[in-house]
Write an enzyme that holds these catalytic residues in place. Structure first.
Site, PDB file in Angstrom:
ATOM      1  N   GLY A 114      -0.888  -0.570   5.696  1.00 42.09           N
ATOM      2  CA  GLY A 114       0.508  -0.877   6.005  1.00 42.09           C
ATOM      3  C   GLY A 114       0.912  -2.311   5.740  1.00 42.09           C
ATOM      4  N   HIS A 158       3.582   1.418  -6.883  1.00 40.30           N
ATOM      5  CA  HIS A 158       2.321   1.853  -7.487  1.00 40.30           C
ATOM      6  C   HIS A 158       1.571   0.638  -8.034  1.00 40.30           C
ATOM      7  CE1 HIS A 158      -0.444   4.624  -9.383  1.00 40.30           C
ATOM      8  NE2 HIS A 158      -0.395   3.852 -10.453  1.00 40.30           N
ATOM      9  N   MET A 212      -0.527   8.345   0.286  1.00 41.89           N
ATOM     10  CA  MET A 212      -1.502   8.881  -0.659  1.00 41.89           C
ATOM     11  C   MET A 212      -1.510  10.411  -0.725  1.00 41.89           C
ATOM     12  SD  MET A 212      -2.299   5.983  -1.728  1.00 41.89           S
ATOM     13  CE  MET A 212      -3.700   6.111  -2.815  1.00 41.89           C
ATOM     14  N   ASN A 249       8.827   4.663  -4.751  1.00 44.47           N
ATOM     15  CA  ASN A 249       7.380   4.484  -4.580  1.00 44.47           C
ATOM     16  C   ASN A 249       6.947   3.142  -5.155  1.00 44.47           C
ATOM     17  OD1 ASN A 249       4.612   5.268  -4.112  1.00 44.47           O
ATOM     18  ND2 ASN A 249       4.434   5.732  -6.297  1.00 44.47           N
TER      19      ASN A 249
HETATM   20  C1  GAR Z   1      -0.576  -0.470  -2.144  1.00 39.61           C
HETATM   21  O1  GAR Z   1      -1.280  -1.375  -2.942  1.00 39.61           O
HETATM   22  C2  GAR Z   1       0.151   0.551  -3.004  1.00 39.61           C
HETATM   23  O2  GAR Z   1       0.486   0.095  -4.257  1.00 39.61           O
HETATM   24  C3  GAR Z   1      -0.874   1.643  -3.100  1.00 39.61           C
HETATM   25  O3  GAR Z   1      -1.485   1.685  -1.852  1.00 39.61           O
HETATM   26  C4  GAR Z   1      -1.536   0.369  -1.308  1.00 39.61           C
HETATM   27  C5  GAR Z   1      -1.146   0.438   0.141  1.00 39.61           C
HETATM   28  O4  GAR Z   1      -1.416  -0.753   0.813  1.00 39.61           O
HETATM   29  N1  GAR Z   1      -0.232   2.890  -3.445  1.00 39.61           N
HETATM   30  C6  GAR Z   1      -0.770   3.800  -4.222  1.00 39.61           C
HETATM   31  O5  GAR Z   1      -1.885   3.687  -4.710  1.00 39.61           O
HETATM   32  C7  GAR Z   1       0.099   5.000  -4.461  1.00 39.61           C
HETATM   33  N2  GAR Z   1      -0.452   5.842  -5.455  1.00 39.61           N
HETATM   34  P1  GAR Z   1      -0.768  -1.042   2.225  1.00 39.61           P
HETATM   35  O6  GAR Z   1      -1.008   0.182   3.105  1.00 39.61           O
HETATM   36  O7  GAR Z   1      -1.530  -2.236   2.740  1.00 39.61           O
HETATM   37  O8  GAR Z   1       0.686  -1.325   2.022  1.00 39.61           O
END
Ligand code: GAR
Length: 185
Positions: A14, A107, A88, A105
């Site tokens: 998060g 990415h 995810m 989103n």
């Molecule tokens: C982020 O880096 C985002 O880009 C990635 O998950 C991470 C979440 O971090 N998203 C994906 O890979 C979507 N396919 P966070 O929970 O610390 O914000």
């Protein structure tokens, strides 16, 4: 200012949610986070929702039931925008259609390169010279909706999966908020 009622979906730490909450506390930032949705009951990001007294919903493994429940909550909170912030689980086509409003989103790659999972590993394996993040609208195809903005950095020979992740996420924190402002204003 009139703020757009927003729901943020998470699955993990998060850190993007944290920045979104802090920015949304600013009078000039155009969203109000009314609801947080997590498909993981132990997602660290849920602590942020609790800390800031934002209502949250935890989804279980039954996707169709979970999505129906979510749609009801989205109506209850009059949500007009969904932000996928490290979420995810792939949303069903039905959910996207029934929500019928914008879903955005973030990415961790320069789309259309490296859609899907394990982006950092694949970026290194492919010997890319640069990488970064992309903020885009969600459509029915994975990581394929209209791009709002991208931010990048150059990769050096010392970079690892961990360093790419760190550098990408630093870019993400500003990219997500800039994209929101770009779309709403
Ligand atoms: C982020 O880096 C985002 O880009 C990635 O998950 C991470 C979440 O971090 N998203 C994906 O890979 C979507 N396919 P966070 O929970 O610390 O914000």
């Amino acid at each position: 200012m009139v703020k757009i009622n927003t729901c943020v979906f998470i699955s993990g730490k998060g850190s993007n949610l944290k920045r979104l909450i802090l920015n949304s506390n600013n009078y000039n930032f155009p969203i109000k986070i009314k609801l947080v949705v997590s498909n993981k009951k132990n997602a660290e990001g849920l602590r942020l929702a609790k800390k800031w007294s934002i209502p949250y919903l935890i989804l279980n493994k039954n996707q169709s039931l979970s999505e129906n429940k979510t749609l009801v909550k989205l109506k209850t909170y009059n949500i007009n925008l969904i932000l996928l912030s490290g979420y995810m689980r792939i949303l069903s086509k039905k959910f996207i259609r029934l929500f019928g409003k914008s879903i955005i989103n973030i990415h961790p790659s320069l789309l259309p390169k490296f859609k899907g999972l394990n982006t950092y590993e694949r970026v290194l394996k492919n010997k890319e010279t640069k990488t970064g993040c992309t903020v885009h609208f969600v459509n029915e195809k994975l990581d394929s909706g209209k791009i709002i903005l991208k931010k990048f950095f150059y990769i050096n020979e010392k970079d690892s999966v961990a360093s790419l992740k760190k550098k990408t996420q630093i870019l993400e924190y500003n990219a997500f908020s800039e994209a929101i402002i770009k779309v709403i204003k």
